[in-house]
Design an enzyme around this catalytic site. Structure first.
Site, PDB file in Angstrom:
ATOM      1  N   GLY A 263       0.806  -1.328   0.005  1.00  0.00           N
ATOM      2  CA  GLY A 263       0.138   0.036  -0.072  1.00  0.00           C
ATOM      3  C   GLY A 263       0.973   1.288   0.050  1.00  0.00           C
ATOM      4  N   THR A 264       0.236   2.247   0.135  1.00  0.00           N
ATOM      5  CA  THR A 264       1.018   3.600   0.172  1.00  0.00           C
ATOM      6  C   THR A 264       1.747   3.660   1.353  1.00  0.00           C
ATOM      7  OG1 THR A 264      -0.986   4.616  -0.824  1.00  0.00           O
ATOM      8  CG2 THR A 264       0.531   6.088   0.090  1.00  0.00           C
TER       9      THR A 264
ATOM     10  N   VAL B  85       0.849  -4.846   2.950  1.00  0.00           N
ATOM     11  CA  VAL B  85      -0.507  -5.885   3.078  1.00  0.00           C
ATOM     12  C   VAL B  85      -0.099  -7.204   3.115  1.00  0.00           C
ATOM     13  CG1 VAL B  85      -3.075  -6.154   2.757  1.00  0.00           C
ATOM     14  CG2 VAL B  85      -1.871  -3.751   2.136  1.00  0.00           C
TER      15      VAL B  85
ATOM     16  N   ASP C  68     -10.688   9.153  -1.937  1.00  0.00           N
ATOM     17  CA  ASP C  68      -9.618   8.360  -2.639  1.00  0.00           C
ATOM     18  C   ASP C  68     -10.492   7.016  -3.397  1.00  0.00           C
ATOM     19  OD1 ASP C  68      -7.067   7.824  -3.819  1.00  0.00           O
ATOM     20  OD2 ASP C  68      -6.465   6.850  -2.313  1.00  0.00           O
TER      21      ASP C  68
END
Length: 653
Positions: A30-31, A35, A150
């Site tokens: 992820g950013t 994960v 988002d």
């Protein structure tokens, strides 16, 4: 962001995840972290964990996501939340674990990319079903006054049973009774609504929950085409174009039904005040085709996911969200010896340190110009560079920007070509610190524009090129940090015919520092013109003719050190500039014939110096005592009365 309370999460009070969960495999990145798929040590159930590391404190984004997950995950179209844990590590930094429902079906982006890779498109009924589930999830958030901010294909996950889940609330925001709009520019660039982007430039701008509707419209295009619009551009360029371009559409609208095209057009209404809400879109005919067919479409989607997973054609993709925390790019550049780039927006990560690093590297090799999208950064080399000759003007005439290294001529050429091609006025803004080179940049732009404008009339071209330095002689002065500092704002207009031929130019000034005429700070001087005139008359032995003292300078250009006279005698620059100014005056219409309507301008200026030096009592003080006017007003009136200018020239003192 979501209301922040520092006591909401106490890291030391959280349980250690190792007691309950065991990592099975990595799912994705992820950013802000990786994960993983995890397994419950007690009952064998599986989940997904979002690991944020290293972390020593909880910031507002984590607080926001935690609060939203904790209170709003009780909806079939929002990912379920199983808990938050903290794994301490004093050396490497602790890890914060957010344990969530496992969505084994991947994201809708992965699904549609896999289909396109096999030469298929997603069925419109399935697209309607996916959008229906996303709309229901957004309705749940919006009813609780949460903006997701988002929404994109990678944040709409699928379960193997065909369920649809909204995820990733890291930049979501809470609306309150007193604040029904937001003004923070966040999100993933290709999906960001125009009003969200506008907040980055217009601080009084705001938006509401309908920004999620725009993002869903872009996601709908993504479900059809496999990519959001403008995905081939750098994200910074996309942010520039989204507010300016018409609303995007599917690449081949005729390939899709009218209802799908209309749904997208409703989502992508640029004026968000006219954009429908999520509740209204749930009643759109394209979405309503999924009503009552949930079970059938869910099974169809589950079968498609299973088939794609068996084929191994799932393609993982990820777009970076705006303002990521990644800080590794600069280090990698330094270690790997990355080549210089002409346009900084082509860099993978763009932050202050990266920009400074590349600018320093280019400057050390005398590459003083660098692009950042449509902006040109110019670093003053404080030396003459042989890159401004007529040959360089030819080199940058009418060619693609990428054909040559960055240059100010390319900026001037782009403005000129835009004016001629689109018949629209163009504007170039030059900004920077004192000594940055703004004055010289303005000269170079005018030089190139007169070349492009085919100013074959030599007299006209000479006038245009000479007006700039002439006005600067009246408005520039020596300061403590810059020997040629502009003490006024300048607005230069160049006029062209419809075919692009230059017709003339006009300079307007504003905020002239008039007080400098009667008093200067230590190590500073009055406007250049007074020194040029006095030095010129001294070397031409004409001071007596104008009743000016030969042994000491007029009071208004004298200084405390008493070295001005010596400077005037020895500094050849003053004499040279006096001759250049005389040439400028002749070029724009003055003559040397005394008594003529367009008489010699330096006659009038010399008279100004004489009047200002006549008596022991300051003439400005005499005038002000009689009229109550300020000294600046006195000087303005004096110069206005003394100078007789032609109709096409203005005096700014």
């Amino acid at each position: 962001f979501f209301p922040y309370h520092s006591s909401m999460i106490g890291l030391q009070t959280l349980a250690d995840p190792s007691d309950t969960w065991e990592i099975v495999e990595t799912i994705g990145k992820g950013t802000y972290g990786k994960v993983y798929k995890v397994s419950n040590k007690k009952d064998g159930s599986q989940a997904a964990v979002k690991v944020l590391d290293p972390i020593s404190d909880v910031d507002e984004e984590i607080e926001a996501e935690y609060s939203i997950l904790q209170s709003l995950s009780n909806h079939p179209n929002v990912v379920q939340f199983y808990g938050i844990y903290y794994k301490a590590d004093l050396k490497a930094g602790g890890q914060l674990w957010l344990v969530l429902e496992l969505c084994n079906g991947g994201s809708v982006t992965d699904l549609v990319r896999g289909l396109l890779k096999r030469g298929h498109c997603m069925d419109e009924a399935l697209i309607a079903y996916i959008l229906y589930g996303a709309l229901l999830g957004l309705q749940h958030l919006h009813n609780n006054r949460i903006i997701h901010r988002d929404v994109k294909g990678n944040n709409i996950l699928l379960t193997t049973e065909g369920g649809i889940k909204l995820v990733d609330f890291g930049v979501s925001a809470q609306l309150t009774n007193t604040r029904l709009r937001r003004n923070t520019s966040v999100g993933t660039p290709f999906w960001m609504a125009p009003e969200v982007i506008a907040c980055d430039q217009q601080f009084d701008y705001s938006y509401d929950i309908r920004c999620d509707v725009w993002s869903l419209g872009i996601t709908a295009i993504e479900l059809g085409d496999g990519e959001p619009p403008m995905s081939d551009l750098h994200p910074v360029k996309a942010l520039y174009k989204i507010p300016r371009n018409p609303p995007p559409t599917l690449l081949q609208p005729d390939k899709w039904c009218r209802g799908f095209n209309h749904f997208i057009s409703q989502c992508l209404i640029k004026d968000f005040e006219r954009r429908p809400s999520v509740t209204h879109l749930l009643e759109h005919p394209f979405i309503k085709q999924a009503h009552g067919k949930d079970i059938t479409l869910q099974k169809q989607l589950a079968h498609l996911i299973e088939t794609q997973q068996q084929d191994g054609s799932v393609e993982k993709t990820r777009h970076e969200r705006l303002c990521t925390r990644k800080r590794h790019h600069l280090r990698a550049s330094e270690e790997g010896g990355q080549d210089m780039t002409d346009d900084l927006v082509s860099l993978e990560f763009l932050d202050e340190e990266t920009i400074i690093y590349h600018l320093q590297k280019r400057y050390s090799e005398l590459q003083v110009y660098t692009y950042v999208g449509d902006i040109l950064i110019a670093l003053n080399p404080f030396q003459d560079l042989n890159i401004y000759s007529p040959e360089f003007s030819k080199l940058y005439h009418g060619v693609k920007r990428c054909s040559n290294p960055p240059h100010i001529f390319a900026t001037a050429d782009a403005a000129y070509q835009g004016m001629v091609t689109f018949s629209k006025d163009q504007c170039i803004i030059i900004s920077g610190e004192s000594g940055a080179g703004k004055t010289e940049s303005a000269h170079l732009i005018v030089q190139h524009l007169t070349y492009l404008g085919k100013a074959n009339n030599r007299v006209l071209r000479e006038k245009i090129l000479q007006v700039n330095p002439l006005v600067e002689a009246f408005g520039n002065a020596c300061t403590a940090i810059n020997d040629n500092s502009s003490r006024f704002g300048k607005y230069l207009e160049m006029k062209f015919t419809p075919t692009g031929a230059v017709m003339g130019a006009k300079i307007s000034e504003y905020l002239l520092e008039k007080s400098r005429v009667i008093q200067q700070a230590v190590r500073e001087k009055s406007f250049h013109i007074f020194y040029y005139i006095y030095a010129g008359l001294y070397h031409q032995k004409q001071l007596a003719e104008y009743k000016l003292p030969e042994n000491k300078p007029p009071r208004y250009i004298a200084n405390e050190e008493g070295n001005i006279m010596q400077d005037i005698i020895t500094n050849s620059l003053y004499r040279e500039q006096f001759e250049a100014i005389q040439h400028c005056f002749r070029s724009i219409g003055f003559t040397d014939e005394v008594g003529n309507t367009n008489s010699s301008a330096h006659d009038s200026l010399a008279m100004c110096l004489r009047v200002l030096n006549l008596t022991e009592l300051d003439p400005a003080a005499q005038y002000c005592a009689c009229t109550g006017a300020s000294p600046c007003t006195f000087v303005t009136h004096l110069c206005a009365m003394s100078l007789t200018w032609p109709a096409h020239v203005r005096c700014y003192l």
